[in-house]
Design a protein around this motif. Structure first.
Motif, PDB file in Angstrom:
ATOM      1  N   LYS A  28     -43.068  83.728  38.977  1.00 44.45           N
ATOM      2  CA  LYS A  28     -42.300  84.405  39.535  1.00 44.45           C
ATOM      3  C   LYS A  28     -40.767  84.222  39.299  1.00 44.45           C
ATOM      4  CE  LYS A  28     -40.496  87.849  41.986  1.00 44.45           C
ATOM      5  NZ  LYS A  28     -40.647  89.244  41.332  1.00 44.45           N
ATOM      6  N   ARG A  64     -45.064  84.183  50.254  1.00 38.81           N
ATOM      7  CA  ARG A  64     -44.637  85.721  50.276  1.00 38.81           C
ATOM      8  C   ARG A  64     -45.580  86.345  49.186  1.00 38.81           C
ATOM      9  NH1 ARG A  64     -39.915  87.325  52.861  1.00 38.81           N
ATOM     10  NH2 ARG A  64     -39.370  85.440  54.459  1.00 38.81           N
ATOM     11  N   LEU A  67     -48.677  87.143  50.376  1.00 42.60           N
ATOM     12  CA  LEU A  67     -48.880  88.160  51.639  1.00 42.60           C
ATOM     13  C   LEU A  67     -48.453  89.528  50.872  1.00 42.60           C
ATOM     14  CD1 LEU A  67     -47.555  85.871  54.401  1.00 42.60           C
ATOM     15  CD2 LEU A  67     -49.762  86.903  54.177  1.00 42.60           C
ATOM     16  N   GLY A  68     -48.157  89.659  49.715  1.00 40.34           N
ATOM     17  CA  GLY A  68     -47.799  90.932  49.241  1.00 40.34           C
ATOM     18  C   GLY A  68     -46.535  91.312  49.572  1.00 40.34           C
ATOM     19  N   LEU A  69     -45.609  90.594  49.843  1.00 41.49           N
ATOM     20  CA  LEU A  69     -44.321  90.747  49.970  1.00 41.49           C
ATOM     21  C   LEU A  69     -43.570  90.678  48.837  1.00 41.49           C
ATOM     22  CD1 LEU A  69     -43.637  88.870  53.348  1.00 41.49           C
ATOM     23  CD2 LEU A  69     -44.081  91.553  53.125  1.00 41.49           C
ATOM     24  N   VAL A  70     -43.995  89.777  47.908  1.00 41.09           N
ATOM     25  CA  VAL A  70     -43.176  89.529  46.603  1.00 41.09           C
ATOM     26  C   VAL A  70     -44.024  89.893  45.495  1.00 41.09           C
ATOM     27  CG1 VAL A  70     -42.101  87.785  45.084  1.00 41.09           C
ATOM     28  CG2 VAL A  70     -41.406  88.104  47.738  1.00 41.09           C
ATOM     29  N   ARG A  71     -43.693  90.727  44.499  1.00 38.98           N
ATOM     30  CA  ARG A  71     -44.811  90.716  43.459  1.00 38.98           C
ATOM     31  C   ARG A  71     -44.674  89.653  42.468  1.00 38.98           C
ATOM     32  NH1 ARG A  71     -45.068  96.891  42.320  1.00 38.98           N
ATOM     33  NH2 ARG A  71     -45.591  96.557  44.545  1.00 38.98           N
TER      34      ARG A  71
END
Lengths: 257, 245
Positions: A28, A64, A67-71
């Motif tokens: 990321k 994150r 938890l699907g909050l950041v791709r």
């Protein structure tokens, strides 16, 4: 706080498949900064996995992403074999606490949990159960903005437990807890894992982690330094702190070369 | 989406923010209507209440206040970090946005009806105190109230989209107010042909403000609905793509 198991937790539940959490080749970037780089590790059920790294190592970003909050730009992160956002009822599978402040300060602790319960179709009776469990019963009707740091942590934890999950993902949950709170949390997480559930918990309190974790994932500058059982790292005699500094030091020198 | 709507409804009713915003609207409408009541009205004059200028006040203010309500539905959550547990419980972010639109839309109906009611009540009492004979035509009044409800609901939904796009609470509210108060007039002055199609002008046209450049009310509803779709679709796209870091 009480150390009793919650709701359905005493019922026999199907064993979790392994790994419970799988991070595979995750990268990321935020603008020019690479927060996480080709990171892979796994979390097994039945043990507590500690997630360690210096500040800015990418721990929070990784959680994150899980938890699907950041791709992620590359790679995949799954819980029970699925991306978080594909889980049919995510809060009934995964409980998570990321920040100490994640509630409207004007709302009471109890109403904060009722809001979350409604979104996951969880009955309000369960709200009272988790409040009791984390020891916030007496403060439930006060505005959450007036809670102490330790109480905020407990409120976050109560939210994570609402759905009676099988996997817990916690970012620095011991922050601000008093000694009794830390001990309660440790006993609770060890007990939770012993029932066949999975726990991934980040912390930079190494002495606390040494008492809590069975397995440790160490990252630095977004990359995996080591995943190993705790006893292997400490090798019987070293403290976790010594092992941690040795590992990150060697990692830094390797990077400098 | 029922669960998300239930959750959003609890959010709206478990802090006093929405009630204070409503109280503020009603107070300003009441004071404003009392101040505007036509001084020209003489004793024993017969006055049709639906033609009184003081009614325009709730019409305009209700849209502004429901827009703020819509903006805050997301900016409050970004500000306090509650967006994280919200999205953990409902990872489908478009569904969260949809639930917010439904919930603030419902609240906007309440805001609009009460604001109109307060203006009518204050106006009727004020006119009666001047000795005027007030007549009530239910048809035109219902039409005014209905158009106010429609415009307020649409503006609340636009607010939700603006809140997602801007995220910062003060910036979103101040920016939106400046746009409706100053920005649109400036564009209207420069490009009069375009001005009537802007969202603020369309809202004014819907509720029957009589001014140059404004669209016919029916066309204005379609135009404002178009802006609403644009704001919510863009908001949903932004919400879906954005990292919550």
């Amino acid at each position: 706080m009480q150390t009793r198991t919650i709701g359905k937790a005493e019922d026999p539940r199907a064993p979790l498949g392994s790994p419970a959490i799988a991070v595979r080749g995750v990268t990321k970037r935020f603008d020019e900064i690479t927060a996480v780089e080709d990171l892979s590790f796994e979390v097994r059920p039945g043990v507590v996995t500690g997630f360690l790294g210096p500040n800015g190592a990418g721990k929070s970003t990784t959680l994150r992403i899980l938890l699907g909050l950041v791709r992620p730009d590359e790679g995949s992160a799954t819980v029970l074999g699925m991306p978080y956002e594909s889980l049919p009822e995510p809060t009934r599978t995964v409980g998570a606490v990321l920040e100490t402040q994640s509630f409207n300060p004007l709302r009471s602790g109890r109403n904060h949990l009722r809001v979350l319960a409604a979104a996951s179709r969880i009955p309000s009776a369960r709200v009272d159960e988790v409040l009791e469990q984390v020891g916030l019963g007496a403060a439930e009707r006060r505005r959450a903005g007036r809670y102490s740091l330790g109480m905020r942590q407990r409120l976050g934890l109560a939210g994570a437990l609402l759905g009676d999950p099988r996997v817990l993902i916690l970012d620095e949950p011991a922050n601000g807890l008093d000694p009794q709170g830390i001990r309660w949390l440790r006993d609770f997480l060890r007990d939770f894992a012993a029932q066949g559930n999975a726990v991934l918990v980040s912390s930079h309190l190494l002495s606390e982690m040494a008492q809590l974790a069975d397995e440790v994932v160490v990252i630095d500058r977004g990359r995996l330094v080591k995943q190993a059982p705790l006893h292997e790292l400490t090798n019987g005699s070293r403290t976790l702190e010594e092992a941690f500094f040795e590992l990150t030091q060697a990692f830094t020198e390797e990077g400098a070369r | 989406m029922k669960a998300q709507i239930a959750s959003e409804f609890r959010k709206l009713t478990t802090t006093r923010s929405a009630f204070w915003l409503l109280a503020g609207l009603l107070l300003v409408v009441g004071i404003g209507a009392a101040g505007i009541i036509n001084d020209e009205v003489g004793r024993n004059a017969t006055v049709a209440i639906e033609r009184q200028p003081f009614l325009l006040l709730p019409l305009m203010l209700s849209m502004t206040f429901t827009m703020i309500l819509g903006i805050r539905s997301f900016t409050d959550e970004f500000r306090h970090g509650s967006i994280v547990p919200t999205l953990l419980a409902s990872p489908d972010r478009r569904r969260v946005l949809g639930a917010k639109v439904v919930t603030v839309g419902g609240a906007a109906v309440v805001y609009a009806v009460l604001a109109f009611g307060v203006a009518l009540a204050v106006g009727a009492v004020g006119l009666a105190a001047k000795g005027a004979h007030v007549t009530w035509s239910i048809g035109p009044l219902a039409a005014m109230g209905g158009s106010l409800v429609v415009a307020s609901v649409l503006w609340a939904a636009i607010g939700v989209g603006v809140g997602v796009a801007v995220r910062h609470q003060v910036a979103a509210i101040v920016g939106a107010l400046l746009w409706t108060l100053v920005g649109e007039s400036a564009i209207d002055a420069l490009l009069p042909d375009v001005g009537g199609y802007l969202p603020g002008s369309a809202g004014s046209a819907i509720v029957g403000v009589d001014a140059a450049n404004l669209l016919a009310p029916g066309v204005a509803v379609a135009v404002l609905a178009g802006w609403t779709v644009l704001a919510t679709v863009v908001g949903a796209q932004l919400m879906q793509r954005r990292d919550i870091a």
